[in-house]
Motif scaffolding. Structure first.
Motif, mmCIF file in Angstrom:
data_model
loop_
_atom_site.group_PDB
_atom_site.id
_atom_site.type_symbol
_atom_site.label_atom_id
_atom_site.label_comp_id
_atom_site.label_asym_id
_atom_site.label_seq_id
_atom_site.Cartn_x
_atom_site.Cartn_y
_atom_site.Cartn_z
ATOM 1 N N LYS A 30 6.493 9.890 -2.019
ATOM 2 C CA LYS A 30 6.587 9.153 -3.526
ATOM 3 C C LYS A 30 6.170 7.802 -3.422
ATOM 4 C CE LYS A 30 10.030 8.496 -7.356
ATOM 5 N NZ LYS A 30 11.412 8.530 -7.731
ATOM 6 N N LYS A 31 6.479 7.119 -2.583
ATOM 7 C CA LYS A 31 6.200 5.629 -2.756
ATOM 8 C C LYS A 31 4.732 5.377 -1.912
ATOM 9 C CE LYS A 31 10.617 3.346 -2.933
ATOM 10 N NZ LYS A 31 11.331 4.371 -2.916
ATOM 11 N N GLY A 32 4.291 6.596 -1.262
ATOM 12 C CA GLY A 32 2.944 6.648 -0.458
ATOM 13 C C GLY A 32 3.010 5.702 0.878
ATOM 14 N N LEU A 33 4.205 5.584 1.389
ATOM 15 C CA LEU A 33 4.632 4.699 2.641
ATOM 16 C C LEU A 33 4.744 5.199 3.660
ATOM 17 C CD1 LEU A 33 7.461 2.233 0.894
ATOM 18 C CD2 LEU A 33 5.003 1.397 1.877
ATOM 19 N N MET A 34 4.236 4.848 4.844
ATOM 20 C CA MET A 34 4.477 5.052 6.137
ATOM 21 C C MET A 34 5.577 4.332 6.747
ATOM 22 S SD MET A 34 2.386 5.195 9.819
ATOM 23 C CE MET A 34 1.840 3.486 9.861
ATOM 24 N N ASN A 35 6.936 4.652 6.933
ATOM 25 C CA ASN A 35 8.002 3.932 7.438
ATOM 26 C C ASN A 35 8.070 3.797 8.983
ATOM 27 O OD1 ASN A 35 9.970 3.278 5.106
ATOM 28 N ND2 ASN A 35 8.993 5.622 4.700
ATOM 29 N N ALA A 42 -7.529 -1.582 5.287
ATOM 30 C CA ALA A 42 -7.683 -1.668 3.905
ATOM 31 C C ALA A 42 -6.771 -0.282 3.231
ATOM 32 C CB ALA A 42 -9.129 -1.591 3.147
ATOM 33 N N GLY A 43 -6.174 -0.796 2.337
ATOM 34 C CA GLY A 43 -5.187 0.608 1.673
ATOM 35 C C GLY A 43 -4.254 0.974 2.353
ATOM 36 N N ALA A 44 -3.796 0.608 3.396
ATOM 37 C CA ALA A 44 -2.611 1.190 4.329
ATOM 38 C C ALA A 44 -1.392 0.595 3.640
ATOM 39 C CB ALA A 44 -2.783 0.595 5.761
ATOM 40 N N ARG A 45 -0.268 1.484 3.690
ATOM 41 C CA ARG A 45 1.065 1.001 3.156
ATOM 42 C C ARG A 45 1.925 1.204 3.984
ATOM 43 N NH1 ARG A 45 1.314 0.769 -2.425
ATOM 44 N NH2 ARG A 45 3.258 1.668 -2.457
ATOM 45 N N VAL A 46 2.660 0.197 4.467
ATOM 46 C CA VAL A 46 3.743 0.223 5.757
ATOM 47 C C VAL A 46 4.986 -0.519 5.278
ATOM 48 C CG1 VAL A 46 4.277 -0.276 8.099
ATOM 49 C CG2 VAL A 46 2.167 0.509 7.445
ATOM 50 N N GLU A 81 12.477 -1.774 -8.391
ATOM 51 C CA GLU A 81 11.755 -2.291 -9.409
ATOM 52 C C GLU A 81 10.312 -2.851 -8.781
ATOM 53 O OE1 GLU A 81 11.540 -2.312 -13.315
ATOM 54 O OE2 GLU A 81 13.406 -2.123 -12.565
ATOM 55 N N ILE A 82 10.027 -3.415 -7.774
ATOM 56 C CA ILE A 82 9.051 -3.993 -7.217
ATOM 57 C C ILE A 82 8.158 -2.915 -6.918
ATOM 58 C CG2 ILE A 82 8.051 -5.521 -5.294
ATOM 59 C CD1 ILE A 82 10.479 -7.341 -5.677
ATOM 60 N N TYR A 83 8.578 -1.858 -6.596
ATOM 61 C CA TYR A 83 7.542 -0.565 -6.028
ATOM 62 C C TYR A 83 6.922 -0.261 -6.958
ATOM 63 C CZ TYR A 83 9.256 -0.120 -1.025
ATOM 64 O OH TYR A 83 9.646 -0.364 0.263
ATOM 65 N N GLU A 84 7.437 -0.395 -8.358
ATOM 66 C CA GLU A 84 6.711 -0.001 -9.446
ATOM 67 C C GLU A 84 5.507 -0.682 -9.740
ATOM 68 O OE1 GLU A 84 7.504 2.885 -11.324
ATOM 69 O OE2 GLU A 84 9.120 3.214 -9.644
ATOM 70 N N CYS A 85 5.306 -1.926 -9.090
ATOM 71 C CA CYS A 85 4.238 -2.594 -9.320
ATOM 72 C C CYS A 85 3.160 -2.779 -8.394
ATOM 73 C CB CYS A 85 4.723 -4.183 -9.310
ATOM 74 S SG CYS A 85 5.897 -4.526 -10.592
ATOM 75 N N VAL A 86 3.419 -1.863 -7.240
ATOM 76 C CA VAL A 86 2.233 -1.889 -6.379
ATOM 77 C C VAL A 86 1.969 -0.263 -5.947
ATOM 78 C CG1 VAL A 86 2.547 -4.113 -5.250
ATOM 79 C CG2 VAL A 86 4.100 -2.350 -4.464
ATOM 80 N N ILE A 125 -6.191 6.875 6.029
ATOM 81 C CA ILE A 125 -7.088 7.936 6.046
ATOM 82 C C ILE A 125 -6.816 9.028 5.032
ATOM 83 C CG2 ILE A 125 -7.894 9.795 7.711
ATOM 84 C CD1 ILE A 125 -6.966 8.150 9.859
ATOM 85 N N ASN A 126 -7.944 9.031 3.992
ATOM 86 C CA ASN A 126 -7.854 9.792 2.883
ATOM 87 C C ASN A 126 -6.648 9.698 2.123
ATOM 88 O OD1 ASN A 126 -10.247 11.051 3.436
ATOM 89 N ND2 ASN A 126 -9.288 12.340 5.038
ATOM 90 N N GLY A 127 -6.092 8.456 1.946
ATOM 91 C CA GLY A 127 -4.999 8.259 1.102
ATOM 92 C C GLY A 127 -3.761 8.168 1.976
ATOM 93 N N ARG A 128 -3.569 8.633 2.987
ATOM 94 C CA ARG A 128 -2.415 8.518 3.872
ATOM 95 C C ARG A 128 -2.502 7.700 5.143
ATOM 96 N NH1 ARG A 128 1.567 12.448 4.612
ATOM 97 N NH2 ARG A 128 2.623 12.281 6.828
ATOM 98 N N THR A 129 -1.503 6.760 5.188
ATOM 99 C CA THR A 129 -1.455 5.732 6.205
ATOM 100 C C THR A 129 -0.883 6.438 7.561
ATOM 101 O OG1 THR A 129 -0.833 3.905 4.485
ATOM 102 C CG2 THR A 129 -0.242 3.686 6.907
ATOM 103 N N CYS A 130 -1.758 5.961 8.479
ATOM 104 C CA CYS A 130 -1.486 6.581 9.865
ATOM 105 C C CYS A 130 -1.377 5.112 10.924
ATOM 106 C CB CYS A 130 -2.506 7.477 10.159
ATOM 107 S SG CYS A 130 -2.652 8.895 9.105
#
Length: 265
Positions: free
Chosen positions: A43-48, A72-76, A260-265, A18-23
């Motif tokens: 920093k990583k744009g992740l929801m943990n 779509a676009g969610a990051r967990v 290192e991998i986080y820099e690619c996604v 939602i607006n660039g933030r995972t919920c």
């Protein structure tokens, strides 16, 4: 699979952007599963999300099922709470089945804590990940040969771990590890070769950076007290296997690789 011992343990998580933030959009769990309140890595744009368990570990007859859906676009990042302890079993086994559905542009980092199979235990796990265009999946784990200081080195009955990755419906990766100390020389060449712990890291992304393998190799070759293999898969991925003598140490090595991998996604 029919669980003759009682109710299955289920976990369902659905997340959206939602607006660039995972919920969290929806979730559901049964005992002993529970999830802690999510927290964000800006920093990583992740929801943990941390998966918690009210049980002392995996017992005979347990059957765990997890289903995760990322919009779509969610990051967990999905973490375990503590080491996975697979307890002694009389004659039965325990099982786990995971399904991850990752929509376009979404990213999942699945990072359970290290697994310790106790003497006499039998466990099988199957995980399926379904990727769409532009989505990414990062998986890492550490497996111990048992409670070494209690003399339980490769004393479990059976350990099976099967991982499948699909890209737009096509199977692009299959890794099925079967460890059976009664009929395999797990201490020998081609297996653990004297080490007690094995770490695995796999990464899949259709916008794969070809230079990433070299950067990961540079990290690994500077790391002491390990043996490792690193290879690119046939389509959209890479896999790393590492042998060592400490779960904590290998977990730290995986952490360094993942940065290192986080820099690619």
């Amino acid at each position: 699979m029919i669980n003759k011992f009682g109710q299955d343990s289920e976990l369902y998580i659905k997340a959206k952007n939602i607006n660039g933030r995972t919920c969290l959009e929806d979730y559901y769990f049964t005992a002993p599963y529970k999830i802690a309140k999510p927290f964000w890595d800006e920093k990583k744009g992740l929801m943990n999300i941390i998966i918690m368990s009210a049980s002392a570990g995996i017992m005979e007859g347990d059957y765990y099922r997890t289903r995760l859906e990322l919009g779509a676009g969610a990051r967990v990042a999905l973490h375990g709470q503590t080491y996975t302890k697979i307890h002694r079993m009389q004659e039965g086994q325990a099982s786990q089945f995971n399904q991850f559905f990752i929509a376009k542009g979404a990213f999942l980092d699945y990072a359970p804590k290290p697994t310790i199979p106790y003497a006499g235990s039998s466990f099988q796990s199957v995980s399926e990940c379904f990727l769409q265009s532009g989505s990414a999946f990062l998986y890492s784990d550490v497996f111990a040969c048992g409670r070494v200081k209690r003399g339980e080195r490769f004393a479990f009955r059976e350990y099976k771990n099967c991982n499948k990755v699909y890209y737009q419906g096509d199977l692009i990766f299959l890794d099925h590890q079967v460890l059976m100390p009664s009929c395999q020389n797990l201490e020998g060449i081609g297996c653990f070769e004297g080490y007690t712990h094995q770490a695995t890291l796999a990464f899949f992304y259709d916008n794969f950076d070809e230079q990433l393998l070299e950067r990961l190799y540079d990290i690994l070759k500077k790391t002491c007290d390990i043996e490792f293999g690193l290879t690119e898969t046939k389509r959209f991925g890479l896999i790393v296997r590492i042998l060592g003598s400490s779960a904590d140490y290998l977990f730290k090595v995986l952490f360094d690789l993942k940065q290192e991998i986080y820099e690619c996604v």
